[in-house]
Design a protein around this motif. Sequence first.
Motif, PDB file in Angstrom:
ATOM      1  N   LEU A 465       0.813  -1.216   0.000  1.00  7.44           N
ATOM      2  CA  LEU A 465       0.000   0.000   0.000  1.00  7.44           C
ATOM      3  C   LEU A 465       0.849   1.271   0.000  1.00  7.44           C
ATOM      4  CD1 LEU A 465      -2.614  -1.115   2.694  1.00  7.44           C
ATOM      5  CD2 LEU A 465      -2.751  -1.355   0.214  1.00  7.44           C
ATOM      6  N   LYS A 466       2.167   1.107  -0.034  1.00  2.40           N
ATOM      7  CA  LYS A 466       3.111   2.224  -0.119  1.00  2.40           C
ATOM      8  C   LYS A 466       2.966   3.208   1.043  1.00  2.40           C
ATOM      9  CE  LYS A 466       3.562   1.952  -5.141  1.00  2.40           C
ATOM     10  NZ  LYS A 466       3.554   2.697  -6.422  1.00  2.40           N
ATOM     11  N   ILE A 467       2.728   2.665   2.244  1.00  4.41           N
ATOM     12  CA  ILE A 467       2.674   3.483   3.453  1.00  4.41           C
ATOM     13  C   ILE A 467       3.932   3.185   4.263  1.00  4.41           C
ATOM     14  CG2 ILE A 467       1.441   3.966   5.597  1.00  4.41           C
ATOM     15  CD1 ILE A 467      -1.138   3.158   4.177  1.00  4.41           C
ATOM     16  N   MET A 468       4.832   4.151   4.350  1.00  2.00           N
ATOM     17  CA  MET A 468       6.073   3.946   5.101  1.00  2.00           C
ATOM     18  C   MET A 468       5.749   3.916   6.591  1.00  2.00           C
ATOM     19  SD  MET A 468       9.643   6.050   4.995  1.00  2.00           S
ATOM     20  CE  MET A 468      10.027   5.415   3.363  1.00  2.00           C
ATOM     21  N   THR A 469       5.974   2.778   7.223  1.00  2.04           N
ATOM     22  CA  THR A 469       5.489   2.558   8.590  1.00  2.04           C
ATOM     23  C   THR A 469       6.641   2.402   9.570  1.00  2.04           C
ATOM     24  OG1 THR A 469       3.529   1.486   7.680  1.00  2.04           O
ATOM     25  CG2 THR A 469       3.989   1.127  10.008  1.00  2.04           C
ATOM     26  N   PHE A 470       6.559   3.148  10.655  1.00  2.00           N
ATOM     27  CA  PHE A 470       7.566   3.128  11.712  1.00  2.00           C
ATOM     28  C   PHE A 470       7.111   2.173  12.815  1.00  2.00           C
ATOM     29  CE2 PHE A 470       8.063   6.967   9.395  1.00  2.00           C
ATOM     30  CZ  PHE A 470       9.401   7.314   9.455  1.00  2.00           C
ATOM     31  N   ILE A 471       8.025   1.314  13.232  1.00  2.00           N
ATOM     32  CA  ILE A 471       7.720   0.342  14.273  1.00  2.00           C
ATOM     33  C   ILE A 471       8.793   0.416  15.356  1.00  2.00           C
ATOM     34  CG2 ILE A 471       6.559  -1.212  12.657  1.00  2.00           C
ATOM     35  CD1 ILE A 471       9.098  -2.984  12.757  1.00  2.00           C
ATOM     36  N   ASN A 472       8.484  -0.146  16.515  1.00  2.00           N
ATOM     37  CA  ASN A 472       9.483  -0.231  17.581  1.00  2.00           C
ATOM     38  C   ASN A 472       9.088  -1.335  18.546  1.00  2.00           C
ATOM     39  OD1 ASN A 472       7.444   2.054  18.550  1.00  2.00           O
ATOM     40  ND2 ASN A 472       8.261   1.054  20.369  1.00  2.00           N
ATOM     41  N   TYR A 473      10.077  -1.850  19.257  1.00  2.00           N
ATOM     42  CA  TYR A 473       9.779  -2.761  20.353  1.00  2.00           C
ATOM     43  C   TYR A 473       9.168  -1.971  21.506  1.00  2.00           C
ATOM     44  CZ  TYR A 473      12.023  -6.954  18.486  1.00  2.00           C
ATOM     45  OH  TYR A 473      12.315  -8.064  17.738  1.00  2.00           O
ATOM     46  N   LYS A 474       8.351  -2.661  22.301  1.00  2.00           N
ATOM     47  CA  LYS A 474       7.663  -2.019  23.420  1.00  2.00           C
ATOM     48  C   LYS A 474       8.658  -1.275  24.314  1.00  2.00           C
ATOM     49  CE  LYS A 474       4.413  -1.196  26.420  1.00  2.00           C
ATOM     50  NZ  LYS A 474       5.168  -0.031  26.919  1.00  2.00           N
ATOM     51  N   GLY A 475       8.309  -0.035  24.659  1.00  2.00           N
ATOM     52  CA  GLY A 475       9.167   0.762  25.517  1.00  2.00           C
ATOM     53  C   GLY A 475       9.327   0.132  26.894  1.00  2.00           C
ATOM     54  N   SER A 476      10.552   0.002  27.356  1.00  2.00           N
ATOM     55  CA  SER A 476      10.857  -0.526  28.689  1.00  2.00           C
ATOM     56  C   SER A 476      12.317  -0.209  28.969  1.00  2.00           C
ATOM     57  CB  SER A 476      10.626  -2.042  28.761  1.00  2.00           C
ATOM     58  OG  SER A 476      11.628  -2.724  28.019  1.00  2.00           O
ATOM     59  N   LYS A 477      12.762  -0.506  30.174  1.00  2.00           N
ATOM     60  CA  LYS A 477      14.170  -0.259  30.487  1.00  2.00           C
ATOM     61  C   LYS A 477      15.080  -1.166  29.668  1.00  2.00           C
ATOM     62  CE  LYS A 477      15.889  -1.467  34.392  1.00  2.00           C
ATOM     63  NZ  LYS A 477      16.149  -1.573  35.852  1.00  2.00           N
ATOM     64  N   ASN A 478      14.536  -2.294  29.180  1.00  2.00           N
ATOM     65  CA  ASN A 478      15.339  -3.235  28.398  1.00  2.00           C
ATOM     66  C   ASN A 478      15.524  -2.813  26.945  1.00  2.00           C
ATOM     67  OD1 ASN A 478      15.641  -5.026  30.583  1.00  2.00           O
ATOM     68  ND2 ASN A 478      13.638  -5.933  30.165  1.00  2.00           N
ATOM     69  N   THR A 479      14.719  -1.837  26.487  1.00  2.00           N
ATOM     70  CA  THR A 479      14.814  -1.424  25.083  1.00  2.00           C
ATOM     71  C   THR A 479      15.227   0.048  24.962  1.00  2.00           C
ATOM     72  OG1 THR A 479      12.436  -0.899  25.033  1.00  2.00           O
ATOM     73  CG2 THR A 479      13.102  -3.102  24.311  1.00  2.00           C
ATOM     74  N   GLY A 480      15.800   0.587  26.042  1.00  2.00           N
ATOM     75  CA  GLY A 480      16.179   1.993  26.049  1.00  2.00           C
ATOM     76  C   GLY A 480      17.649   2.213  25.753  1.00  2.00           C
ATOM     77  N   PHE A 481      18.114   3.430  25.983  1.00  2.00           N
ATOM     78  CA  PHE A 481      19.488   3.823  25.663  1.00  2.00           C
ATOM     79  C   PHE A 481      20.511   3.061  26.491  1.00  2.00           C
ATOM     80  CE2 PHE A 481      17.197   7.352  23.850  1.00  2.00           C
ATOM     81  CZ  PHE A 481      17.996   7.794  22.795  1.00  2.00           C
ATOM     82  N   VAL A 482      20.239   2.888  27.777  1.00  2.00           N
ATOM     83  CA  VAL A 482      21.219   2.269  28.666  1.00  2.00           C
ATOM     84  C   VAL A 482      21.538   0.842  28.240  1.00  2.00           C
ATOM     85  CG1 VAL A 482      21.659   1.528  31.045  1.00  2.00           C
ATOM     86  CG2 VAL A 482      20.561   3.727  30.610  1.00  2.00           C
ATOM     87  N   GLU A 483      20.515   0.125  27.759  1.00  2.00           N
ATOM     88  CA  GLU A 483      20.686  -1.291  27.420  1.00  2.00           C
ATOM     89  C   GLU A 483      21.106  -1.520  25.961  1.00  2.00           C
ATOM     90  OE1 GLU A 483      20.450  -3.823  29.566  1.00  2.00           O
ATOM     91  OE2 GLU A 483      20.139  -2.355  31.156  1.00  2.00           O
ATOM     92  N   LEU A 484      21.349  -0.443  25.201  1.00  2.00           N
ATOM     93  CA  LEU A 484      21.719  -0.605  23.790  1.00  2.00           C
ATOM     94  C   LEU A 484      23.187  -1.007  23.687  1.00  2.00           C
ATOM     95  CD1 LEU A 484      20.641  -0.406  20.907  1.00  2.00           C
ATOM     96  CD2 LEU A 484      21.504   1.946  20.836  1.00  2.00           C
ATOM     97  N   THR A 485      23.414  -2.241  23.274  1.00  2.00           N
ATOM     98  CA  THR A 485      24.763  -2.787  23.145  1.00  2.00           C
ATOM     99  C   THR A 485      24.928  -3.401  21.766  1.00  2.00           C
ATOM    100  OG1 THR A 485      24.050  -4.945  23.965  1.00  2.00           O
ATOM    101  CG2 THR A 485      24.840  -3.335  25.611  1.00  2.00           C
ATOM    102  N   GLU A 486      26.155  -3.783  21.446  1.00  2.00           N
ATOM    103  CA  GLU A 486      26.422  -4.461  20.176  1.00  2.00           C
ATOM    104  C   GLU A 486      25.578  -5.732  20.061  1.00  2.00           C
ATOM    105  OE1 GLU A 486      30.176  -6.590  17.831  1.00  2.00           O
ATOM    106  OE2 GLU A 486      30.294  -6.134  19.975  1.00  2.00           O
ATOM    107  N   LYS A 487      25.488  -6.484  21.152  1.00  2.00           N
ATOM    108  CA  LYS A 487      24.707  -7.720  21.146  1.00  2.00           C
ATOM    109  C   LYS A 487      23.244  -7.451  20.851  1.00  2.00           C
ATOM    110  CE  LYS A 487      23.460 -11.639  24.124  1.00  2.00           C
ATOM    111  NZ  LYS A 487      23.599 -12.233  25.477  1.00  2.00           N
ATOM    112  N   LYS A 488      22.694  -6.378  21.444  1.00  2.00           N
ATOM    113  CA  LYS A 488      21.276  -6.072  21.237  1.00  2.00           C
ATOM    114  C   LYS A 488      21.025  -5.620  19.810  1.00  2.00           C
ATOM    115  CE  LYS A 488      18.685  -5.510  24.465  1.00  2.00           C
ATOM    116  NZ  LYS A 488      18.044  -5.183  25.750  1.00  2.00           N
TER     117      LYS A 488
END
Length: 739
Positions: A465-488
């Motif tokens: 349908l040519k709708i550019m859609t933004f997605i994300n994993y559910k917000g939590s402490k596990n998906t935030g800046f502090v937990e962003l690592t190479e492994k993640k």
Amino acid sequence: MIMEPMDIVKQTGKTIIFEEFNKEKDNLVTILTRDIEEISLEKFKDELMGKQADGSNSDLVVESFEEFIEKFSPVIYEKVVRTEEGALKFIYELEKPKDGATEIKLKDHAFYKMVMSLIDRKATTDKGNMEFPYDSLKKALTPEAEMEECKRIRKNLESNIKQYNKLLNKENSSSEKNRYAQNIQACRKKIVSKYRNKSPLALLPLLIADKQKQIDAISSVVETNNDEKQQNFNLCECSLDDSGNIVFIEQSISSGEESRNNTAEDFTPLIGTLKKDFRKKAPLAIRENEYVSNLITDVFVPNGSANLSIQNRDELEEQKKQYQNIYKESLQSFARAVSRIVEKFAGVKTFFDHATYDGKLARNVSVIIANCKINDILNNEQALSRFKKYFKNLAFEKDINRIWFGIIPGIEYGRKNDFMASNVEEVNPYDDFELDEQEQAQNKVNLEAVDLEAAKQMLGLLNELKIMTFINYKGSKNTGFVELTEKKVNEYKNNMESIDSEYAVFAYPNFTILPEEKNEAIIGREYEKAVSIQLPGIYLEASYVAAGIIVGIQNYKLLKDKGYKVNPKYPCVRFDIEDGDNAKRITTKLNRETTTEMEKETKEAIMEDRFGFVFADNRIIYQGQAINNSYVLNARTLKKDKNGKYKNIYKILVRNLVDQILRTSSDYVTDKSVKNFISEYADEWKRDNKDEDRRYANRILKEEESIELDSEKHKLVVKFNKEEEVWDEIIINDEEGEM
């Protein structure tokens, strides 16, 4: 005369949000399925996003956060139940219960207001999450503004009643008497609004404060007088100061002297009147509740304990403790119950914060609120079938109805096994068990989160349908800046690898509004000990921020405000947020969350193939000043170019723009129409680069970029930043009418 690009496409920012906000309002599934027979595309477009008879937007369309709040702010239903142990328990629900409940508008509650204030404050702070002064904003939970307003009403009541009583037996005073009578009625109406439009429990902070005033007055007497004198100063007269606060005047009473309190006598009629108001105008569920009725009169007619002796202190302390416990329990239960819906509203607020300039979206841009989750569409055969049909036609719209962007927030990230324990003990699988409130809340979040496989199915459809859609994993402490690592990052890549769509954008990391580590809020004191509540962590979905930024830069006024040279006749589809200093000039309106730099290995994992729409919060200096907001590091789709790197967002937007221009006069494209397009548009865009004054930030082609026709293959060949690609998606017919 050749039409300008913006005269053809009208807008490049219309967005649809696939999220449920208010179960009691209409939603996209309802519009898709309420007719027995399929309706025409024109009628569907009109019902979905047309204007109503009065010129207002249709039910699911909004153009500002204020309009969104007005249309979709839910009512929270409050019930108070008594447990088998005799304790009071506060239950808050989003769906109206059959047995009746007090209705609370979410937008009016102190917890909601606190979260929205946190977002605004984080736009300007130079503090990270752990240093940010949350306590000043948590004071909203006590709530001081509500208390001050009640005090003003109370003071006005006292003043007007005194003036009214003075005129009761005077002749020729009816005009003045009516004036004070009308003022008293106005105060009564304000009091009614306190329990009619929100929970009466909102009045508890004032009642708690009044009890503390009484306790302080008695304590003062005890401390300043010896035992012999205490019996001469054991009574206090209750009055109000100019601010509406309760004050207690010590009364020295000689032996045999009677105490008489004129204030109580003056207010006796008012007590009966306020109780009558309550019985007639309170919500049905609480009209017969004597406790709440007395609470109202205690707050606004504070003379029930006009004469206090020092022997009252223990009783007052117990009352204050009881009120404080009730308030603590209700506020904590409310925050726990509505934290997820508040996060949703915070997401929409943040989208508009980034998508608007001077509080407004670009011309002709609006937001469709589906008010349902993607599962509601995917699991309804009729809704899914009609969604495909209607929205496929919308993909080829040549006017303001074209939908460019979509948001699917809150995809479930991992599953918590609630029954795993670190210290293993023998468990009987058939024993009964109970879930504590935290586990229940976690399970509720899991039920509300979007399943990744369902998201992939929907993204496949939205790709068509040519709708550019933004997605994300559910917000939590596990998906935030502090937990962003190479492994993640590598884990995210593996999870998203199968999507392979140029119309899908995975945004990360998520943002934090209130971290779990800072979730304690002090609401009062008890015997000099702080009384606090535990709030849930509040998080912000990255897809709202990412989509908001991309929609925002479609507005030439926003770019102009940032100091760019722009041409209003051009859309802003070519503006690359990654290019040069753009990300430093157009940052997020959210603070840097950490005080450390992104790890080298993490950044390398992102940049090796430019995976995702990525936010960074490293401290950087631009034009001699530190940037205190997080910014865009990477802005890519989930489709790889032939060079092995993920495709820039702007490439797809430019192609969609060209496709619309090519279809201005026909539903299909020919060699002839392409040649006309190149001579009338593409060549003009290239000429912009030869003139320094025409090098606009929103020009569509930059230096050494081009759009050419490969006549032999009937393909458009495009060069962006020295990288060549073929636009196979635009099908060109060699002869007029050939399909």
